[in-house]
Enzyme design. Structure first.
Site, short mmCIF file in Angstrom:
data_model
loop_
_atom_site.label_atom_id
_atom_site.label_comp_id
_atom_site.label_asym_id
_atom_site.label_seq_id
_atom_site.Cartn_x
_atom_site.Cartn_y
_atom_site.Cartn_z
N GLU A 69 3.59 7.03 21.20
CA GLU A 69 4.85 6.30 21.38
C GLU A 69 5.61 6.81 22.58
O GLU A 69 5.82 8.04 22.70
CB GLU A 69 5.71 6.41 20.11
CG GLU A 69 5.07 5.69 18.93
CD GLU A 69 5.91 5.73 17.67
OE1 GLU A 69 6.90 6.49 17.62
OE2 GLU A 69 5.60 4.98 16.73
N ASN A 77 -1.77 11.40 6.72
CA ASN A 77 -2.46 12.67 6.51
C ASN A 77 -3.96 12.43 6.71
O ASN A 77 -4.36 11.34 7.15
CB ASN A 77 -2.14 13.25 5.13
CG ASN A 77 -2.37 12.24 4.01
OD1 ASN A 77 -3.32 11.46 4.04
ND2 ASN A 77 -1.48 12.23 3.02
N VAL A 116 0.87 -1.18 0.00
CA VAL A 116 0.00 0.00 0.00
C VAL A 116 0.90 1.23 0.00
O VAL A 116 1.56 1.52 0.99
CB VAL A 116 -0.94 0.01 1.22
CG1 VAL A 116 -1.82 1.25 1.20
CG2 VAL A 116 -1.79 -1.25 1.26
N GLY A 117 0.94 1.91 -1.14
CA GLY A 117 1.86 3.04 -1.31
C GLY A 117 3.14 2.57 -1.97
O GLY A 117 4.09 2.20 -1.28
N ALA A 135 5.40 2.21 8.56
CA ALA A 135 5.26 3.62 8.20
C ALA A 135 4.87 4.43 9.45
O ALA A 135 5.67 4.57 10.36
CB ALA A 135 4.23 3.76 7.08
N ARG A 136 3.64 4.92 9.52
CA ARG A 136 3.21 5.78 10.62
C ARG A 136 2.13 5.06 11.43
O ARG A 136 1.29 4.33 10.88
CB ARG A 136 2.66 7.10 10.10
CG ARG A 136 3.54 7.79 9.08
CD ARG A 136 4.92 8.13 9.61
NE ARG A 136 4.91 9.29 10.48
CZ ARG A 136 5.98 9.78 11.07
NH1 ARG A 136 7.17 9.21 10.86
NH2 ARG A 136 5.90 10.83 11.85
N ASP A 162 5.68 -1.48 13.71
CA ASP A 162 6.84 -0.66 14.06
C ASP A 162 6.44 0.67 14.69
O ASP A 162 7.23 1.25 15.43
CB ASP A 162 7.67 -0.39 12.80
CG ASP A 162 8.84 0.55 13.06
OD1 ASP A 162 9.67 0.21 13.93
OD2 ASP A 162 8.92 1.59 12.41
N GLY A 187 5.65 4.00 -3.52
CA GLY A 187 6.65 5.00 -3.78
C GLY A 187 8.03 4.41 -3.63
O GLY A 187 8.25 3.22 -3.91
N ARG A 188 8.97 5.20 -3.14
CA ARG A 188 10.36 4.74 -3.06
C ARG A 188 10.51 3.55 -2.13
O ARG A 188 11.09 2.52 -2.50
CB ARG A 188 11.26 5.90 -2.64
CG ARG A 188 11.43 6.96 -3.71
CD ARG A 188 11.99 8.24 -3.18
NE ARG A 188 11.08 8.90 -2.25
CZ ARG A 188 11.11 10.20 -1.97
NH1 ARG A 188 12.00 10.97 -2.53
NH2 ARG A 188 10.26 10.73 -1.11
N HIS A 223 9.65 1.61 16.66
CA HIS A 223 9.80 2.64 15.62
C HIS A 223 11.25 2.64 15.13
O HIS A 223 11.92 3.68 15.11
CB HIS A 223 9.43 4.02 16.18
CG HIS A 223 9.04 4.99 15.10
ND1 HIS A 223 8.01 5.89 15.24
CD2 HIS A 223 9.53 5.21 13.84
CE1 HIS A 223 7.89 6.62 14.14
NE2 HIS A 223 8.80 6.22 13.27
#
Length: 337
Positions: A268, A213, A153-154, A238-239, A263, A156-157, A296
């Protein structure tokens, strides 16, 4: 130049930062978790801020930064910074979007492999009883890696790096990313899905690699858990806010989610009293071998630690020495240097 580091994550001298900015700079190293722990005079004295991932930069904090030209985030994500409030105060916000992200991608796939092959479970059982635990049977979701359907999912890089690693292990790779151009899937020779729910219904393993976001907050909630292929392995490198932790618990208890590697959490360190984390810490039978938690840390290696510190400092150097605005993530009428 006076640079404030409000939520410093290292001990000792700021060597990587000095490498980028030189010896004439004064660093104010604070070890706070909230803005209230730092005096208003300290905020006001800063020409620039180097920010880790602990401190929130709210509109109230932005107003205190009366002399600041730039906040440079030491990392990719900047969801803890109110970028619009900073722009309203004339403060540029930059990040480090392209450090060596291979550690994140590698760790995400490693979490999946650990669960698929039962590595942590085997280790824990042998360590608890080296004779009684000496058995190939036991890991609750043990599977052959080759042929597993690996969903990203996502893409990108970091997502692309994870996808390529998974494919190297013989997994079939697909992804969901509505922001990539038409034909990207042909270039990558991977299957592309038109919706998150379609991907979740297809995949045996899903790893998340999107920013946090308004669009992605609680991206994995109860409707998405219901859409998953039963027994799906969910990885979040990720987040924390991408996953509704209550939905995660429901999915794990029902078996709809076979296992997870997490993670990051919204809070946190996470709340140990949350029912899911309490069960994890108590090693309750229903969850044993089905959940891996790391602090994390998917991004971390000593090399990366120095890279992101130096590159975040170079954002500041670019502005103050060369007048170049690097890696800017907000827009506005910024203060002159």
């Amino acid at each position: 130049m006076r640079i404030l580091v409000p939520d410093t994550q290292f001990e000792g001298e700021p060597l990587a930062e000095r490498e980028a900015l030189g010896d004439s700079v004064t660093f104010d190293l604070q070890y706070a978790r909230t803005a209230e722990e730092i005096g208003d005079n300290v905020w006001a004295a800063a020409d620039a801020v180097l920010l880790w991932h602990v401190m929130d930069i709210t509109p109230e904090v932005a107003k205190k930064l009366t002399n600041c030209r730039i906040i440079s985030r030491i990392g990719i994500g900047y969801d803890r910074i109110d970028t619009e409030a900073c722009a309203a105060e004339g403060i540029q916000v930059s990040n480090v979007p392209a450090y060596d992200m291979s550690d994140v991608a590698t760790t995400a796939v490693t979490l999946a492999l650990n669960l698929l092959r039962g590595v942590v479970t085997y280790n824990d059982r042998v360590r608890a009883d080296i004779v009684g635990g000496w058995s190939w049977d036991g890991p609750p979701i043990l599977r052959r890696v080759r042929g597993q359907k690996f969903g990203v999912v996502g893409c990108g890089r970091i997502g692309t790096m994870a996808a390529l690693r998974a494919r190297a292990f013989g997994m079939e790779v697909g992804y969901f990313d509505p922001y990539l151009p038409v034909g990207h899937d042909i270039t990558m020779e991977m299957q592309r899905f038109g919706s998150l729910e379609e991907l979740l219904g297809w995949a045996d393993v899903v790893t998340l690699h999107t920013p946090l976001n308004d669009e992605t907050w609680n991206l994995i909630g109860m409707p998405q858990v219901a859409a998953m292929k039963p027994g799906l392995i969910l990885i979040n490198a990720a987040r924390g806010g991408l996953i509704d932790i209550d939905a995660l618990e429901v999915g794990l208890r029902s078996g709809q989610i076979g296992a997870c590697g997490i993670d990051a959490f919204t809070q946190e360190p996470p709340d140990p009293n949350h029912p899911l984390l309490a069960a994890f810490n108590a090693r309750e039978d229903w969850l044993d071998g089905r959940m891996i938690v790391i602090p994390h840390a998917t991004w971390y290696s000593p090399e990366t630690f120095n890279d992101i510190r130096r590159e975040a400092a170079e954002n500041i150097r670019g502005l103050f020495e060369d007048g170049v605005r690097r890696n800017v993530v907000n827009t506005g009428d910024f203060r002159d240097v």
